[in-house]
Scaffold this motif. Structure first.
Motif, mmCIF file in Angstrom:
data_model
loop_
_atom_site.group_PDB
_atom_site.id
_atom_site.type_symbol
_atom_site.label_atom_id
_atom_site.label_comp_id
_atom_site.label_asym_id
_atom_site.label_seq_id
_atom_site.Cartn_x
_atom_site.Cartn_y
_atom_site.Cartn_z
ATOM 1 N N LYS A 59 0.835 -1.202 0.000
ATOM 2 C CA LYS A 59 0.000 0.000 0.000
ATOM 3 C C LYS A 59 0.872 1.255 0.000
ATOM 4 C CE LYS A 59 -3.781 -2.299 2.247
ATOM 5 N NZ LYS A 59 -3.620 -3.387 3.165
ATOM 6 N N VAL A 60 1.634 1.428 -1.039
ATOM 7 C CA VAL A 60 2.495 2.602 -1.169
ATOM 8 C C VAL A 60 1.654 3.751 -1.715
ATOM 9 C CG1 VAL A 60 4.508 3.556 -2.352
ATOM 10 C CG2 VAL A 60 4.533 1.189 -1.543
ATOM 11 N N ASP A 61 1.693 4.886 -1.003
ATOM 12 C CA ASP A 61 0.923 6.050 -1.438
ATOM 13 C C ASP A 61 1.601 6.788 -2.588
ATOM 14 O OD1 ASP A 61 -1.145 5.759 0.500
ATOM 15 O OD2 ASP A 61 0.178 6.651 1.996
ATOM 16 N N MET A 62 2.944 6.785 -2.582
ATOM 17 C CA MET A 62 3.659 7.524 -3.614
ATOM 18 C C MET A 62 5.089 7.027 -3.725
ATOM 19 S SD MET A 62 3.740 9.856 -5.970
ATOM 20 C CE MET A 62 2.052 10.396 -5.725
ATOM 21 N N TYR A 63 5.519 6.804 -4.955
ATOM 22 C CA TYR A 63 6.928 6.533 -5.247
ATOM 23 C C TYR A 63 7.555 7.823 -5.729
ATOM 24 C CZ TYR A 63 6.603 1.447 -4.989
ATOM 25 O OH TYR A 63 6.462 0.164 -4.543
ATOM 26 N N PHE A 64 8.727 8.132 -5.226
ATOM 27 C CA PHE A 64 9.511 9.253 -5.722
ATOM 28 C C PHE A 64 10.649 8.648 -6.530
ATOM 29 C CE2 PHE A 64 7.436 10.956 -1.939
ATOM 30 C CZ PHE A 64 6.817 12.062 -2.491
ATOM 31 N N LEU A 65 10.523 8.741 -7.841
ATOM 32 C CA LEU A 65 11.431 8.083 -8.770
ATOM 33 C C LEU A 65 12.468 9.081 -9.267
ATOM 34 C CD1 LEU A 65 11.991 5.448 -10.300
ATOM 35 C CD2 LEU A 65 10.334 6.195 -12.024
ATOM 36 N N CYS A 66 13.708 8.874 -8.843
ATOM 37 C CA CYS A 66 14.793 9.795 -9.186
ATOM 38 C C CYS A 66 15.313 9.537 -10.589
ATOM 39 C CB CYS A 66 15.941 9.643 -8.188
ATOM 40 S SG CYS A 66 15.518 10.174 -6.524
ATOM 41 N N THR A 67 15.398 10.601 -11.373
ATOM 42 C CA THR A 67 15.972 10.481 -12.700
ATOM 43 C C THR A 67 17.484 10.279 -12.568
ATOM 44 O OG1 THR A 67 16.256 12.864 -12.914
ATOM 45 C CG2 THR A 67 14.179 11.932 -13.746
ATOM 46 N N ALA A 68 18.116 9.968 -13.669
ATOM 47 C CA ALA A 68 19.539 9.611 -13.664
ATOM 48 C C ALA A 68 20.468 10.817 -13.557
ATOM 49 C CB ALA A 68 19.868 8.806 -14.917
ATOM 50 N N ASP A 69 19.928 12.013 -13.359
ATOM 51 C CA ASP A 69 20.812 13.179 -13.258
ATOM 52 C C ASP A 69 21.357 13.392 -11.848
ATOM 53 O OD1 ASP A 69 18.363 14.006 -12.182
ATOM 54 O OD2 ASP A 69 18.456 16.000 -13.062
ATOM 55 N N ILE A 70 20.964 12.571 -10.899
ATOM 56 C CA ILE A 70 21.534 12.643 -9.548
ATOM 57 C C ILE A 70 22.934 12.023 -9.606
ATOM 58 C CG2 ILE A 70 20.602 10.444 -8.750
ATOM 59 C CD1 ILE A 70 19.979 11.810 -6.069
ATOM 60 N N PRO A 71 23.893 12.585 -8.894
ATOM 61 C CA PRO A 71 25.256 12.026 -8.967
ATOM 62 C C PRO A 71 25.321 10.570 -8.502
ATOM 63 C CG PRO A 71 25.296 14.211 -7.978
ATOM 64 C CD PRO A 71 23.846 13.815 -8.091
ATOM 65 N N TRP A 72 26.118 9.793 -9.194
ATOM 66 C CA TRP A 72 26.336 8.383 -8.857
ATOM 67 C C TRP A 72 27.165 8.284 -7.589
ATOM 68 C CZ3 TRP A 72 25.023 3.472 -9.925
ATOM 69 C CH2 TRP A 72 25.892 2.468 -9.507
ATOM 70 N N GLU A 73 26.762 7.408 -6.691
ATOM 71 C CA GLU A 73 27.546 7.110 -5.497
ATOM 72 C C GLU A 73 27.774 5.610 -5.449
ATOM 73 O OE1 GLU A 73 26.326 8.814 -1.795
ATOM 74 O OE2 GLU A 73 25.618 10.641 -2.791
ATOM 75 N N THR A 74 29.008 5.218 -5.337
ATOM 76 C CA THR A 74 29.338 3.797 -5.342
ATOM 77 C C THR A 74 29.123 3.179 -3.968
ATOM 78 O OG1 THR A 74 31.016 2.211 -6.008
ATOM 79 C CG2 THR A 74 31.789 4.118 -4.832
ATOM 80 N N ASP A 75 28.769 1.918 -3.955
ATOM 81 C CA ASP A 75 28.764 1.100 -2.747
ATOM 82 C C ASP A 75 28.905 -0.354 -3.187
ATOM 83 O OD1 ASP A 75 26.228 -0.116 -3.214
ATOM 84 O OD2 ASP A 75 25.179 1.271 -1.923
ATOM 85 N N ASP A 76 28.947 -1.268 -2.243
ATOM 86 C CA ASP A 76 29.202 -2.675 -2.570
ATOM 87 C C ASP A 76 28.146 -3.312 -3.455
ATOM 88 O OD1 ASP A 76 31.532 -2.642 -1.152
ATOM 89 O OD2 ASP A 76 30.719 -3.655 0.617
ATOM 90 N N LEU A 77 26.925 -2.778 -3.481
ATOM 91 C CA LEU A 77 25.852 -3.428 -4.226
ATOM 92 C C LEU A 77 25.415 -2.683 -5.477
ATOM 93 C CD1 LEU A 77 23.708 -4.637 -1.192
ATOM 94 C CD2 LEU A 77 25.329 -5.963 -2.558
ATOM 95 N N ARG A 78 25.862 -1.478 -5.686
ATOM 96 C CA ARG A 78 25.496 -0.742 -6.902
ATOM 97 C C ARG A 78 26.407 -1.174 -8.035
ATOM 98 N NH1 ARG A 78 24.732 4.707 -3.784
ATOM 99 N NH2 ARG A 78 22.573 4.423 -3.149
ATOM 100 N N GLU A 79 25.783 -1.496 -9.185
ATOM 101 C CA GLU A 79 26.558 -2.099 -10.271
ATOM 102 C C GLU A 79 26.364 -1.447 -11.628
ATOM 103 O OE1 GLU A 79 25.317 -6.190 -10.209
ATOM 104 O OE2 GLU A 79 26.287 -6.575 -8.305
ATOM 105 N N ASN A 80 25.521 -0.447 -11.754
ATOM 106 C CA ASN A 80 25.188 0.069 -13.067
ATOM 107 C C ASN A 80 25.407 1.575 -13.193
ATOM 108 O OD1 ASN A 80 23.302 -2.371 -12.443
ATOM 109 N ND2 ASN A 80 23.446 -2.271 -14.663
ATOM 110 N N PRO A 81 26.618 2.074 -13.034
ATOM 111 C CA PRO A 81 26.815 3.530 -13.089
ATOM 112 C C PRO A 81 26.555 4.141 -14.464
ATOM 113 C CG PRO A 81 28.923 2.413 -13.037
ATOM 114 C CD PRO A 81 27.876 1.365 -12.803
ATOM 115 N N LEU A 82 26.661 3.357 -15.521
ATOM 116 C CA LEU A 82 26.520 3.899 -16.875
ATOM 117 C C LEU A 82 25.212 3.521 -17.544
ATOM 118 C CD1 LEU A 82 30.178 3.191 -18.041
ATOM 119 C CD2 LEU A 82 29.242 5.293 -17.039
ATOM 120 N N ASP A 83 24.326 2.869 -16.827
ATOM 121 C CA ASP A 83 23.098 2.352 -17.417
ATOM 122 C C ASP A 83 21.865 2.848 -16.665
ATOM 123 O OD1 ASP A 83 21.776 0.859 -19.297
ATOM 124 O OD2 ASP A 83 21.970 -1.025 -18.229
#
Length: 127
Positions: free
Chosen positions: A63-87
């Motif tokens: 029952k999610v009231d709203m998703y806030f979907l961030c476009t790809a213009d936010i700066p990339w931040e790396t962590d152990d589980l993020r794998e798609n910086p260019l996609d």
């Protein structure tokens, strides 16, 4: 994890995410999550070519009231589980596609951080 995980690990993360949300919903008037089962489903689909049917059904029932979907213009931040910086634009489109396919409400967030924050606060009527 140091980037080492398997399909069962991702399912376990999804189960824990679902459990944490259920527990938080019972205690809180409002709940804001920076991830949910949709993220897990897309992660499974990207990494393993399919997503877990149980997790999908729980996501549909959420029952999610709203998703806030961030476009790809936010700066990339790396962590152990993020794998798609260019996609990121393609992934954004996949999130959007799934949300629209099942009629989940969402709002795109783009621009500088202060613009995104202002948009969220206005949507939540908290400004």
């Amino acid at each position: 994890t140091n980037g080492h995980y398997d399909q069962n690990d991702v399912r376990t993360i999804g189960l824990l995410q679902n459990w944490e949300e259920c527990m938080a919903e019972s205690d809180a008037k409002n709940l804001v999550c920076d991830t949910d089962l949709l993220t897990i489903l897309i992660w499974q689909e990207e990494k393993y070519g399919k997503y877990d049917v149980d997790l999908y059904q729980w996501w549909l029932a959420s029952k999610v009231d709203m998703y806030f979907l961030c476009t790809a213009d936010i700066p990339w931040e790396t962590d152990d589980l993020r794998e798609n910086p260019l996609d990121r634009a393609r992934l954004f489109a996949r999130y959007q596609q799934l949300l629209e396919a099942v009629g989940k409400p969402y709002m795109q967030l783009k621009g500088a951080l202060d613009e995104r924050q202002k948009s969220v606060l206005e949507k939540l009527d908290m400004s």
